[in-house]
Design an enzyme around this catalytic site. Sequence first.
Site, PDB file in Angstrom:
ATOM      1  CG  HIS A  32      -1.830  -1.166   1.416  1.00  0.00           C
ATOM      2  ND1 HIS A  32      -1.502  -2.508   1.735  1.00  0.00           N
ATOM      3  CD2 HIS A  32      -3.381  -1.276   0.876  1.00  0.00           C
ATOM      4  CE1 HIS A  32      -2.611  -3.199   1.590  1.00  0.00           C
ATOM      5  NE2 HIS A  32      -3.509  -2.696   1.232  1.00  0.00           N
ATOM      6  CG  HIS A 262      -5.944   1.787  -0.581  1.00  0.00           C
ATOM      7  ND1 HIS A 262      -5.776   2.360   0.702  1.00  0.00           N
ATOM      8  CD2 HIS A 262      -6.277   0.471  -0.185  1.00  0.00           C
ATOM      9  CE1 HIS A 262      -5.949   1.480   1.495  1.00  0.00           C
ATOM     10  NE2 HIS A 262      -6.362   0.149   0.904  1.00  0.00           N
ATOM     11  CD  GLU A 408     -19.828  -6.175  25.878  1.00  0.00           C
ATOM     12  OE1 GLU A 408     -20.848  -6.468  26.630  1.00  0.00           O
ATOM     13  OE2 GLU A 408     -19.992  -5.302  25.057  1.00  0.00           O
ATOM     14  CG  HIS A 470     -27.596 -13.422  28.032  1.00  0.00           C
ATOM     15  ND1 HIS A 470     -28.318 -12.786  27.002  1.00  0.00           N
ATOM     16  CD2 HIS A 470     -27.413 -12.222  28.818  1.00  0.00           C
ATOM     17  CE1 HIS A 470     -28.110 -11.482  27.183  1.00  0.00           C
ATOM     18  NE2 HIS A 470     -27.776 -11.176  28.527  1.00  0.00           N
TER      19      HIS A 470
END
Length: 656
Positions: A32, A262, A408, A470
């Site tokens: 790149h 890029h 989290e 859960h």
Amino acid sequence: MNAHQQIADEGQMANAIRALAMDAVQKANSGHPGMPMGVADVATVLFNRFVTLDPQTPDWPNRDRFVLSAGHGSMLLYAIHHLLGYDDMGLDQLRAFRQLGSRTAGHPEYGHAKGIEVTTGPLGQGIATAVGMALAERMAAARFADLIDHFTYVIAGDGCLMEGLSHEAIDMAGHLGLGRLIVLWDDNHITIDGDTGLSTSTDQRARFAAAGWHTLAVDGHNRAEIAEAIAAAKADPRPSLIACRTIIGFGAPNKQGSHDVHGAPLGDAEIAAARAELGWNHPPFEIPAAIYAAWAKVAARGSAARGVWTSALAASPHRTAFHAAVARDPAPLTPAMAAFKAQLLVDRPKVATRKASEMALGVVNAALPFTVGGSADLTGSNLTRSKGQKSVTRADFSGSYIHYGVREHGMAAAMNGIALHGLFKPYGGTFMAFADYCRPSIRLAALMGVPVTYVMTHDSIGLGEDGPTHQPVEHLASLRAIPNLTVIRPCDAVETAEAWEIAMAATATPVMLVLSRQNLPLMRQQAAENLTAKGAYVLRDVANRQVTLIATGSEVEIAIAAADQLAAEGIRAAVVSAPCFEAFAAQPAAYRQAVLGSAPRIGIEAAIRQGWDLLLRHKDTFIGMEGFGASAPAPELYRHFGITTERVVMAAKHKL
């Protein structure tokens, strides 16, 4: 040197980065080039005027941290390290860019070369990890004010800021007021698909400002503006975002400003045109001595600063404590944990392993001052906070407990940064089902070999009424599949204490504790040896075993009950507790065979079977989950899904 001369020299220093990036990517035929070429002016000003580091002592604790969050632009970092004189980044490494065995991997890899602070590649990880580094700096400064006071600089791209993780990270940094964190955004308006307008219209400065950041905007090719902005950022008490409007592939006349530059080599013709455009009349990989000399001044400045700091450390009243923090030596834990385990054998508590973890943590945190805890807004459920543990706040960084909020992924990335900073050993908790939210950062911790500890509670259908969203069923298998991650699912308070000993002794491996919500009886009869460290061991032995029952965590209780019932019927069943598959796989073959035996085996775990091939043969039986859970009290769920003593007994009889 006057300001005009400095700016002129910086132009050539930046062009050296551009040339090395063009040449290395072209030689590799992969990479790149656009990002290093576009951000070269920003990076040159940053290093030439502000960053303090010493290539001769790259792990100096009070160095500034530099994180290339846009890791695809890795040649920017490699070129800078070469120009600064890092002894492991010679031209041979630049010529071997992206080749097998080189230090110059496609994205920066922590541990592959000196001075790479963190592995970056997955976008957003760098900026989020840097938040942890900046937090660790403030916490260290609160303890060692005379020894720690440095900045964390980040170069991030559009992709880093589009990733959702960035929101968690910038929110946390703004809330905590991490004023020594400065992010330079390579605002080039280009992603792989094309102009950023194809996919986003977010006002990033407004977003950062809303999170409590100081924001500025500059022309990313105006070096005077860049320097003025960085100076202003350093002076502001808030974390800072500097939007640097750049042209991707700057200097390549036919491709700059386009996504074409890029992620592909420029090609020989465009490189020749770029050399002419930039006035760079030097062959590939050739840098004039004057430019090396200019970059050497940056290294010399850092070396001098490091020398002053070394003298300050020698004279500091905190030097002994500082050396201990750097060492992160777990030895003081050994006698305290031995006494704790001995008392467990006397008291024989019947507690959930999350509660057993809280009990063991009280011992850990009392013995080891370098531990830093936290939870993703589940402190009362994860039980990760010890009595008297003070919270970290923007007004007081002397505490050792971090309220990560419902973030989290941000928590897991920040813990990587805290550990990488070098003075603390972090642990953090959430529900096991939410390990998926942390997974990219967990994977990078394993890839880097960063010893962080994850406290994952509510580990199975045993959590009960919260239901299948859960209840983790596939998570153990998926996490055990990550190389260099130690996953431990203890069966009782002794194994849980042993798991904490393993986590605190780890130096190059993250450790995950998988803990129950429901109460479990103490199974162990002795604790002189850390049997959890063996991965699996015979918890109950019999002579001439006819069947071997192998279980983890809460299902060990089921295996013991089944063995009792089988014994009453004259069937000899040995019970193996297998808290850590990774540790067991590392044991000698003879030990593994002795533990598993040759009799028929039955595996028991309230999760899917995948990954159990280490312990079970094709002809052996597995009792566990085959799909998602349900919402009901835990005992009803175990009966509904057939994870019961009765089913184990029936399976054993069927085998015989």
